[in-house]
Design a protein around this motif. Structure first.
Motif, PDB file in Angstrom:
ATOM      1  N   VAL A   1       0.842  -1.206   0.000  1.00  0.00           N
ATOM      2  CA  VAL A   1       0.000   0.000   0.000  1.00  0.00           C
ATOM      3  C   VAL A   1       0.875   1.253   0.000  1.00  0.00           C
ATOM      4  O   VAL A   1       0.654   2.183  -0.778  1.00  0.00           O
ATOM      5  N   HIS A   2       1.899   1.245   0.848  1.00  0.00           N
ATOM      6  CA  HIS A   2       2.769   2.424   0.931  1.00  0.00           C
ATOM      7  C   HIS A   2       3.616   2.592  -0.326  1.00  0.00           C
ATOM      8  O   HIS A   2       3.883   3.711  -0.756  1.00  0.00           O
ATOM      9  N   ILE A   3       4.021   1.465  -0.886  1.00  0.00           N
ATOM     10  CA  ILE A   3       4.775   1.537  -2.152  1.00  0.00           C
ATOM     11  C   ILE A   3       3.900   2.183  -3.223  1.00  0.00           C
ATOM     12  O   ILE A   3       4.347   3.021  -3.998  1.00  0.00           O
ATOM     13  N   ARG A   4       2.631   1.807  -3.230  1.00  0.00           N
ATOM     14  CA  ARG A   4       1.704   2.377  -4.210  1.00  0.00           C
ATOM     15  C   ARG A   4       1.605   3.898  -4.053  1.00  0.00           C
ATOM     16  O   ARG A   4       1.676   4.641  -5.018  1.00  0.00           O
ATOM     17  N   HIS A   5       1.474   4.341  -2.809  1.00  0.00           N
ATOM     18  CA  HIS A   5       1.418   5.790  -2.542  1.00  0.00           C
ATOM     19  C   HIS A   5       2.698   6.471  -2.994  1.00  0.00           C
ATOM     20  O   HIS A   5       2.675   7.526  -3.623  1.00  0.00           O
ATOM     21  N   LEU A   6       3.797   5.845  -2.624  1.00  0.00           N
ATOM     22  CA  LEU A   6       5.097   6.421  -2.947  1.00  0.00           C
ATOM     23  C   LEU A   6       5.264   6.579  -4.456  1.00  0.00           C
ATOM     24  O   LEU A   6       5.770   7.597  -4.945  1.00  0.00           O
ATOM     25  N   ARG A   7       4.796   5.584  -5.185  1.00  0.00           N
ATOM     26  CA  ARG A   7       4.896   5.659  -6.649  1.00  0.00           C
ATOM     27  C   ARG A   7       4.107   6.841  -7.207  1.00  0.00           C
ATOM     28  O   ARG A   7       4.523   7.477  -8.172  1.00  0.00           O
TER      29      ARG A   7
ATOM     30  N   ARG B   1       3.821   9.580  -5.925  1.00  0.00           N
ATOM     31  CA  ARG B   1       4.559  10.825  -5.657  1.00  0.00           C
ATOM     32  C   ARG B   1       5.765  10.992  -6.566  1.00  0.00           C
ATOM     33  O   ARG B   1       6.094  12.101  -6.940  1.00  0.00           O
ATOM     34  N   ILE B   2       6.453   9.895  -6.859  1.00  0.00           N
ATOM     35  CA  ILE B   2       7.729  10.083  -7.567  1.00  0.00           C
ATOM     36  C   ILE B   2       7.791   9.531  -8.990  1.00  0.00           C
ATOM     37  O   ILE B   2       8.656   9.923  -9.748  1.00  0.00           O
ATOM     38  N   GLU B   3       6.881   8.645  -9.349  1.00  0.00           N
ATOM     39  CA  GLU B   3       6.969   8.057 -10.685  1.00  0.00           C
ATOM     40  C   GLU B   3       6.256   8.937 -11.716  1.00  0.00           C
ATOM     41  O   GLU B   3       5.236   9.556 -11.403  1.00  0.00           O
ATOM     42  N   HIS B   4       6.755   8.942 -12.940  1.00  0.00           N
ATOM     43  CA  HIS B   4       6.049   9.605 -14.049  1.00  0.00           C
ATOM     44  C   HIS B   4       4.659   8.977 -14.190  1.00  0.00           C
ATOM     45  O   HIS B   4       3.667   9.642 -14.271  1.00  0.00           O
ATOM     46  N   ASP B   5       4.683   7.638 -14.267  1.00  0.00           N
ATOM     47  CA  ASP B   5       3.452   6.894 -14.456  1.00  0.00           C
ATOM     48  C   ASP B   5       3.427   5.759 -13.431  1.00  0.00           C
ATOM     49  O   ASP B   5       4.067   4.730 -13.624  1.00  0.00           O
ATOM     50  N   PRO B   6       2.687   5.986 -12.337  1.00  0.00           N
ATOM     51  CA  PRO B   6       2.703   5.002 -11.235  1.00  0.00           C
ATOM     52  C   PRO B   6       2.271   3.602 -11.670  1.00  0.00           C
ATOM     53  O   PRO B   6       2.650   2.625 -11.035  1.00  0.00           O
TER      54      PRO B   6
ATOM     55  N   HIS C   1       3.174   2.210 -14.402  1.00  0.00           N
ATOM     56  CA  HIS C   1       4.331   1.602 -15.066  1.00  0.00           C
ATOM     57  C   HIS C   1       5.607   2.182 -14.458  1.00  0.00           C
ATOM     58  O   HIS C   1       6.295   2.977 -15.105  1.00  0.00           O
ATOM     59  N   PRO C   2       5.889   1.796 -13.232  1.00  0.00           N
ATOM     60  CA  PRO C   2       7.000   2.430 -12.515  1.00  0.00           C
ATOM     61  C   PRO C   2       8.361   2.202 -13.173  1.00  0.00           C
ATOM     62  O   PRO C   2       8.645   1.115 -13.659  1.00  0.00           O
ATOM     63  N   GLU C   3       9.145   3.265 -13.205  1.00  0.00           N
ATOM     64  CA  GLU C   3      10.498   3.177 -13.754  1.00  0.00           C
ATOM     65  C   GLU C   3      11.515   2.965 -12.650  1.00  0.00           C
ATOM     66  O   GLU C   3      12.608   2.478 -12.878  1.00  0.00           O
ATOM     67  N   PHE C   4      11.183   3.443 -11.465  1.00  0.00           N
ATOM     68  CA  PHE C   4      12.171   3.444 -10.396  1.00  0.00           C
ATOM     69  C   PHE C   4      11.916   2.354  -9.361  1.00  0.00           C
ATOM     70  O   PHE C   4      12.808   1.577  -9.042  1.00  0.00           O
ATOM     71  N   ILE C   5      10.702   2.334  -8.847  1.00  0.00           N
ATOM     72  CA  ILE C   5      10.400   1.312  -7.831  1.00  0.00           C
ATOM     73  C   ILE C   5       9.719   0.144  -8.526  1.00  0.00           C
ATOM     74  O   ILE C   5       8.534   0.162  -8.820  1.00  0.00           O
TER      75      ILE C   5
END
Ligand code: CA
Length: 240
Positions: free
Chosen positions: A200-206, A208-213, A215-219
């Motif tokens: 759940v927290h990873i989803r929130h974090l994405r 905030r920081i991903e271009h497209d949550p 299709h995450p590029e970072f996490i």
């Protein structure tokens, strides 16, 4: 200065072949012929990457891998496991023990070199050692001193949990972190949090920081294992 690779392999011929090919690529090489020697050398020589055979005479490779991960001095070093078996179970076990990649014997030196380069690139080797104060990639940056995160130059508000999760992933150097590991590292004292909470927290974090949550590029999600932070091509770190 070149990078140092530690080869932990008891078969003399293979060890020498690896050493020869790695040196030819410009790596400095140190070798160990047993698990115990490998563990000692991992601490003493501070390698940039470890090639670790699964079947060693004294300690099972997976346990060597786990021990390397549990020691703060060696926890972030990328590990490629060599296995004679092709069973998926061993690979998954190796990866969940903290290996970054695996190769099934027999393999060509060319393939090994390609994997080494990929793992080193993915791990953004150097982050751990030089990062002290700042992490920066083309999309966002983290200032570890002020705990500020900027996305495309603009400050974003993260909860304390999200911030801890993010720094934990970034500092893990491209390694897969299991939900249990993240629970331990981030929630520590709160014993009643379930692994699902991490998702759940990873989803929130994405968001905030991903271009497209979506299709995450970072996490990145590593199916069945956990999460991994990838730095992309423009990652770099700065001292302060
Ligand atoms: Ca062996």
């Amino acid at each position: 200065m070149g990078l140092t690779i530690l080869v932990v392999e008891d078969e003399k011929d293979l060890s020498e072949l690896l050493e020869y090919n790695l040196r030819k690529e410009g790596y400095a090489v140190v070798t160990a012929r047993s698990g115990a020697e490998g563990l000692r050398m991992a601490v003493e020589t501070e390698p940039d990457l470890v090639i670790l055979d699964l079947m060693l005479p004294d300690i099972f490779g997976i346990d060597v891998c786990r021990t390397i991960r549990e020691n703060d001095d060696t926890a972030s070093v990328p590990i490629i496991m060599l296995t004679a078996k092709s069973q998926t179970a061993d690979k998954v076990e190796g990866l969940s023990a903290g290996a970054d990649d695996y190769l099934t014997k027999p393999f060509s030196p060319k393939e090994l070199i390609a994997r080494i380069k990929a793992v080193l690139r993915r791990s953004g080797r150097g982050i751990k050692k030089t990062s002290g104060r700042k992490f920066k990639c083309d999309h966002f940056s983290i200032d570890f001193e002020s705990c500020r995160v900027l996305v495309e130059g603009k400050p974003v508000e993260l909860t304390a949990t999200e911030y801890k999760l993010l720094t934990c992933l970034v500092e893990s150097n491209g390694r897969v972190l299991s939900r249990e590991h993240l629970l331990d590292a981030v929630w520590r004292e709160d014993a009643f949090v379930e692994p699902r909470t991490v998702d759940v927290h990873i989803r929130h974090l994405r968001t905030r920081i991903e271009h497209d949550p979506a299709h995450p590029e970072f996490i990145k999600t590593v199916r069945g294992l956990g999460y991994r932070f990838e730095t992309g091509n423009f990652a770099k770190t700065e001292g302060d």
